[in-house]
Write a protein that holds these residues in place. Structure first.
Motif, PDB file in Angstrom:
ATOM      1  N   GLY A  84       0.724  -1.173  -0.066  1.00 52.09           N
ATOM      2  CA  GLY A  84       0.160  -0.124  -0.082  1.00 52.09           C
ATOM      3  C   GLY A  84       0.718   1.472  -0.180  1.00 52.09           C
ATOM      4  N   VAL A  85       2.181   1.389  -0.552  1.00 50.91           N
ATOM      5  CA  VAL A  85       2.703   2.418  -0.602  1.00 50.91           C
ATOM      6  C   VAL A  85       2.009   3.540  -1.358  1.00 50.91           C
ATOM      7  N   ASP A  86       2.560   4.826  -1.295  1.00 51.27           N
ATOM      8  CA  ASP A  86       1.894   5.972  -1.979  1.00 51.27           C
ATOM      9  C   ASP A  86       2.500   6.236  -3.167  1.00 51.27           C
ATOM     10  N   SER A  87       3.722   5.981  -3.505  1.00 55.13           N
ATOM     11  CA  SER A  87       4.376   6.139  -4.678  1.00 55.13           C
ATOM     12  C   SER A  87       5.333   4.969  -4.866  1.00 55.13           C
ATOM     13  N   ILE A  88       5.649   5.011  -6.057  1.00 56.31           N
ATOM     14  CA  ILE A  88       7.006   4.114  -6.544  1.00 56.31           C
ATOM     15  C   ILE A  88       8.033   5.077  -7.024  1.00 56.31           C
ATOM     16  N   GLU A  89       9.337   5.154  -6.606  1.00 57.15           N
ATOM     17  CA  GLU A  89      10.352   5.988  -7.050  1.00 57.15           C
ATOM     18  C   GLU A  89      11.146   5.141  -8.030  1.00 57.15           C
ATOM     19  N   HIS A  90      11.474   5.665  -9.160  1.00 57.24           N
ATOM     20  CA  HIS A  90      12.438   4.690 -10.140  1.00 57.24           C
ATOM     21  C   HIS A  90      11.634   3.861 -10.877  1.00 57.24           C
ATOM     22  N   GLY A  91      11.150   2.700 -10.308  1.00 56.49           N
ATOM     23  CA  GLY A  91      10.239   1.664 -10.961  1.00 56.49           C
ATOM     24  C   GLY A  91      10.535   0.881 -12.029  1.00 56.49           C
ATOM     25  N   THR A  92      11.958   0.713 -12.043  1.00 56.59           N
ATOM     26  CA  THR A  92      12.684   0.141 -13.715  1.00 56.59           C
ATOM     27  C   THR A  92      12.068  -1.155 -14.105  1.00 56.59           C
ATOM     28  N   TYR A  93      11.991  -1.912 -13.457  1.00 57.08           N
ATOM     29  CA  TYR A  93      11.385  -3.200 -13.680  1.00 57.08           C
ATOM     30  C   TYR A  93      10.045  -3.453 -13.451  1.00 57.08           C
ATOM     31  N   LEU A  94       9.354  -2.479 -13.252  1.00 55.80           N
ATOM     32  CA  LEU A  94       7.618  -2.622 -13.119  1.00 55.80           C
ATOM     33  C   LEU A  94       6.991  -3.484 -14.376  1.00 55.80           C
ATOM     34  N   ASP A  95       6.187  -4.170 -14.081  1.00 51.06           N
ATOM     35  CA  ASP A  95       5.543  -5.135 -15.086  1.00 51.06           C
ATOM     36  C   ASP A  95       4.056  -4.825 -15.249  1.00 51.06           C
ATOM     37  N   ALA A  96       3.567  -5.523 -15.976  1.00 49.48           N
ATOM     38  CA  ALA A  96       1.844  -5.504 -16.174  1.00 49.48           C
ATOM     39  C   ALA A  96       1.141  -5.506 -14.920  1.00 49.48           C
ATOM     40  N   ASP A  97       1.698  -6.358 -14.106  1.00 51.64           N
ATOM     41  CA  ASP A  97       0.996  -6.360 -12.879  1.00 51.64           C
ATOM     42  C   ASP A  97       1.185  -5.133 -11.852  1.00 51.64           C
ATOM     43  N   SER A  98       2.336  -4.711 -12.156  1.00 55.77           N
ATOM     44  CA  SER A  98       2.703  -3.243 -11.210  1.00 55.77           C
ATOM     45  C   SER A  98       1.764  -2.252 -12.020  1.00 55.77           C
ATOM     46  N   ILE A  99       1.731  -2.219 -13.202  1.00 58.35           N
ATOM     47  CA  ILE A  99       0.832  -1.063 -13.736  1.00 58.35           C
ATOM     48  C   ILE A  99      -0.524  -1.287 -13.354  1.00 58.35           C
ATOM     49  N   LYS A 100      -1.271  -2.569 -13.174  1.00 56.03           N
ATOM     50  CA  LYS A 100      -2.442  -2.760 -12.944  1.00 56.03           C
ATOM     51  C   LYS A 100      -2.609  -2.179 -11.339  1.00 56.03           C
ATOM     52  N   MET A 101      -1.854  -2.714 -10.700  1.00 50.72           N
ATOM     53  CA  MET A 101      -1.999  -2.316  -9.123  1.00 50.72           C
ATOM     54  C   MET A 101      -1.858  -0.622  -9.109  1.00 50.72           C
ATOM     55  N   MET A 102      -0.918  -0.129  -9.653  1.00 51.55           N
ATOM     56  CA  MET A 102      -0.762   1.258  -9.490  1.00 51.55           C
ATOM     57  C   MET A 102      -1.960   1.963 -10.024  1.00 51.55           C
ATOM     58  N   LYS A 103      -2.581   1.450 -11.201  1.00 52.11           N
ATOM     59  CA  LYS A 103      -3.554   2.273 -11.728  1.00 52.11           C
ATOM     60  C   LYS A 103      -5.006   2.079 -10.507  1.00 52.11           C
ATOM     61  N   ALA A 104      -5.149   0.704 -10.177  1.00 49.11           N
ATOM     62  CA  ALA A 104      -6.500   0.545  -9.141  1.00 49.11           C
ATOM     63  C   ALA A 104      -5.996   1.205  -8.068  1.00 49.11           C
ATOM     64  N   ASN A 105      -4.908   1.521  -7.518  1.00 44.13           N
ATOM     65  CA  ASN A 105      -4.724   1.964  -6.040  1.00 44.13           C
ATOM     66  C   ASN A 105      -4.485   3.487  -6.208  1.00 44.13           C
ATOM     67  N   LYS A 106      -4.316   4.117  -7.423  1.00 46.03           N
ATOM     68  CA  LYS A 106      -3.893   5.527  -7.738  1.00 46.03           C
ATOM     69  C   LYS A 106      -2.491   5.706  -7.006  1.00 46.03           C
ATOM     70  N   THR A 107      -1.734   4.834  -7.264  1.00 48.95           N
ATOM     71  CA  THR A 107      -0.239   4.934  -6.869  1.00 48.95           C
ATOM     72  C   THR A 107       0.568   5.858  -7.643  1.00 48.95           C
ATOM     73  N   TYR A 108       1.338   6.829  -7.164  1.00 56.15           N
ATOM     74  CA  TYR A 108       2.088   7.669  -8.181  1.00 56.15           C
ATOM     75  C   TYR A 108       3.296   7.182  -8.504  1.00 56.15           C
ATOM     76  N   LEU A 109       3.924   7.314  -9.841  1.00 61.34           N
ATOM     77  CA  LEU A 109       5.168   6.823 -10.234  1.00 61.34           C
ATOM     78  C   LEU A 109       6.013   8.201 -10.468  1.00 61.34           C
ATOM     79  N   VAL A 110       7.075   8.251  -9.617  1.00 64.54           N
ATOM     80  CA  VAL A 110       8.075   9.209  -9.950  1.00 64.54           C
ATOM     81  C   VAL A 110       9.275   8.685 -10.632  1.00 64.54           C
ATOM     82  N   PRO A 111       9.264   9.044 -11.668  1.00 67.32           N
ATOM     83  CA  PRO A 111      10.387   8.163 -12.614  1.00 67.32           C
ATOM     84  C   PRO A 111      11.696   8.473 -12.594  1.00 67.32           C
ATOM     85  N   THR A 112      12.214   9.444 -12.164  1.00 68.31           N
ATOM     86  CA  THR A 112      13.364  10.214 -12.119  1.00 68.31           C
ATOM     87  C   THR A 112      14.487   9.622 -13.303  1.00 68.31           C
ATOM     88  N   LEU A 113      14.110  10.019 -14.304  1.00 64.40           N
ATOM     89  CA  LEU A 113      14.704   9.585 -15.761  1.00 64.40           C
ATOM     90  C   LEU A 113      16.073  10.282 -15.791  1.00 64.40           C
TER      91      LEU A 113
END
Length: 421
Positions: free
Chosen positions: A258-287
C-alpha cells in the motif's frame, strides 16, 4: 550596501503590499491546460487574490512586474531530490569529512540553485535528517530564502539500499542510522522515530539501489511483513510512504503493502501497472538519474565497480519503463533524484518525459498540479488561482511547444517574493 548574492527582492516584502504581475501568456491552471493572453495576477501577503483580464498597474505603494513578453506558469515541484549532497569523485571522502552543519550549508546552496531553475517546492527523500530538517525549518520560518522543503525520514533494511557500504567495520558503525531496521516490529520503531524527529513523509527502499556500493542486486530487500508494518504505521501517523524500487518483485511487494508512490520503478511489469492504476499510486520516474548514471558508467573512472555494473543495466531501461507506465494509465509526479544529477539541472527531466510519450502539458502537470496532489499540498500550490500561494515562474518561449524552454527560466517568485536570479 548591495543585497547579498542570493536574497528575495524587496518586492512584496511588506505585509499587505500589493504586487501586480502582468503576464503576456498565462497557464494559470495546468489541470485545464488553458493558456490565457494578457492577464494580471494580483498578489498580497504571498497569495494570489485576483486574476484580471488585461494589463493593470499596482496602485500607489504597490509594485508592478512586467512579464508581458513572457509565458507565466506555476512554480515547479520536484518530488524527489537529495538536496544536501551531489554525487562526484569526492563522495566517499565527503561522507567521513562533512558534518551535518556542512551538509546544511551545502543544502542551502543547492536549494537556491534549484530555485533559480524554477523549482519552488522540493521533496528531499533521504538526506542527512538533521541537515534537511534544519534547512526546511529555516526556510519555513523566513530565516533563509529558498524553495519549501518536504523532508523525508528514511527507513530501510540493515545492509540494504540506504545503509552504509564500502567502509571498514568500525567506520561503518560510526555511520549507523536510526532508520535501519530488521523485522516488522523494528521497522515500526524506525517509522515512529522518523516521525518523532520531524519527518513529513517516510521514504523506504524495498529493493537494492544502483548507487549502493555493494553487489547485492536490484531485487527485493525488505520482506513483505516489514513493508506492511511500515505502511500501516506511517499511515496511522498521517504520513505517506514513498518507495524506492527497481526490481519487479520489490515493486510489486511494495504496491501490495500500500505504498503511496514508486520512485524509479525500472522493472515494473503489467501487474505493477494494474495495481498502480487501481490504487492510484504515483510513479516518480527519475529519468534524469537514469541518464546520468548511464553516462557516468561510461566516463567516470571513480565509480565503484558494483555501482558501474548496475548503472549500465538500469540507466538505459528507464525511459521505456516510463513509456509503458504512461500507456497503462499510471499517474505521474515529476522527480529527478537530483544529487545524483547536478542540482539546478532538474528541468532536463521534462524532455526525457516527453521522449517517454508524455505531452509537454502532461509533463508540466506532473511538476505542478499532479505533483502538488501527490505531496498533499494542492490546497496551497500547483496552480495560479485565487487563494493559492504566489509561486510562479516565467520563460520567454512556449513550453507547450518546446518543453526545453523550462530549462531557461527567466523569472521566479515564491510566496510572493521575487528571487534574485
Amino acid at each position: 550596501m548591495s543585497a547579498p548574492a542570493w536574497a528575495p527582492s524587496a518586492v512584496a516584502a511588506e505585509q499587505g503590499k500589493q504586487v501586480f504581475v502582468q503576464a503576456g501568456r498565462l497557464l494559470a491552471d495546468p489541470g485545464n491546460g488553458r493558456v490565457e493572453q494578457e492577464r494580471t495576477l494580483v498578489i498580497a501577503n504571498g497569495k494570489i487574490v485576483e486574476v484580471r483580464n488585461g494589463y493593470h498597474s499596482a496602485p500607489e505603494g504597490g509594485d508592478t512586474i512586467d512579464l508581458r513578453d513572457s509565458f507565466v506558469l506555476p512554480g515547479l515541484i520536484d518530488s524527489h531530490v537529495h538536496i544536501t549532497s551531489e554525487g562526484g569523485p569526492t563522495s566517499e571522502v565527503d561522507a567521513v569529512k562533512k558534518t551535518s552543519a556542512d551538509r546544511t550549508l551545502d543544502g542551502l546552496m543547492y536549494a537556491q540553485r534549484t530555485m533559480r531553475a524554477g523549482f519552488t517546492t522540493l521533496a528531499d527523500l533521504g538526506g542527512d535528517p538533521d541537515a534537511v530538517i534544519a534547512l526546511r525549518d529555516a526556510i519555513q520560518s523566513g530565516r533563509a530564502f529558498g524553495p519549501r522543503i518536504i523532508a523525508a525520514g528514511g527507513v530501510g533494511a540493515h545492509g540494504g539500499h540506504g545503509d552504509v557500504h564500502g567502509y571498514r567495520p568500525d567506520i561503518t558503525d560510526l555511520f549507523a542510522r536510526p532508520g535501519r531496521c530488521s523485522g516488522a516490529d523494528d521497522c515500526r520503531r524506525a517509522v515512529r522515530q522518523a516521525v518523532q524527529r520531524g519527518a513529513d513523509v517516510i521514504k523506504i527502499a524495498s529493493t537494492g539501489g544502483v548507487l549502493s556500493n555493494t553487489a547485492a542486486g536490484l531485487s527485493q530487500q525488505m520482506q513483505d511483513d516489514e513493508l506492511q508494518a511500515i505502511v500501516t504505521t506511517a499511515h496511522a501517523l498521517g504520513r505517506r510512504v514513498v518507495c524506492h524500487a527497481h526490481g519487479t518483485d520489490g515493486v510489486n511487494a511494495a504496491l501490495r503493502a500500500g505504498v503511496d508512490s514508486i520512485e524509479h520503478g525500472t522493472y515494473l511489469d503489467a501487474d505493477s501497472i494494474k495495481m498502480m492504476k487501481a490504487n492510484k499510486t504515483y510513479l516518480v520516474p527519475t529519468l534524469l538519474a537514469g541518464a546520468t548514471v548511464a553516462e557516468r558508467a561510461r566516463t567516470a573512472s571513480w565509480m565503484p565497480a558494483p555501482v558501474r555494473e548496475k548503472a549500465q543495466e538500469v540507466g538505459p531501461k528507464m525511459v521505456d519503463m516510463a513509456r509503458r507506465a504512461h500507456q497503462g494509465g499510471v499517474q505521474f509526479a515529476f522527480g529527478t533524484d537530483s544529487g545524483v544529477s547536478a542540482h539546478g539541472d532538474n528541468a532536463k527531466e521534462f524532455a526525457l518525459m516527453v521522449s517517454a510519450g508524455l505531452s509537454p502539458l502532461d509533463a508540466i502537470r506532473s511538476a505542478t498540479v499532479w505533483g502538488a496532489k501527490h505531496n498533499r499540498i494542492d490546497s496551497e500550490v500547483g496552480a495560479l488561482t485565487t487563494g493559492k500561494l504566489a509561486d510562479l515562474i516565467a520563460v520567454k518561449g512556449d513550453p507547450l511547444q518546446d518543453v526545453t524552454e523550462l530549462e531557461r527560466v527567466s523569472f521566479v517568485m515564491k510566496s510572493g517574493k521575487v528571487a534574485t536570479l
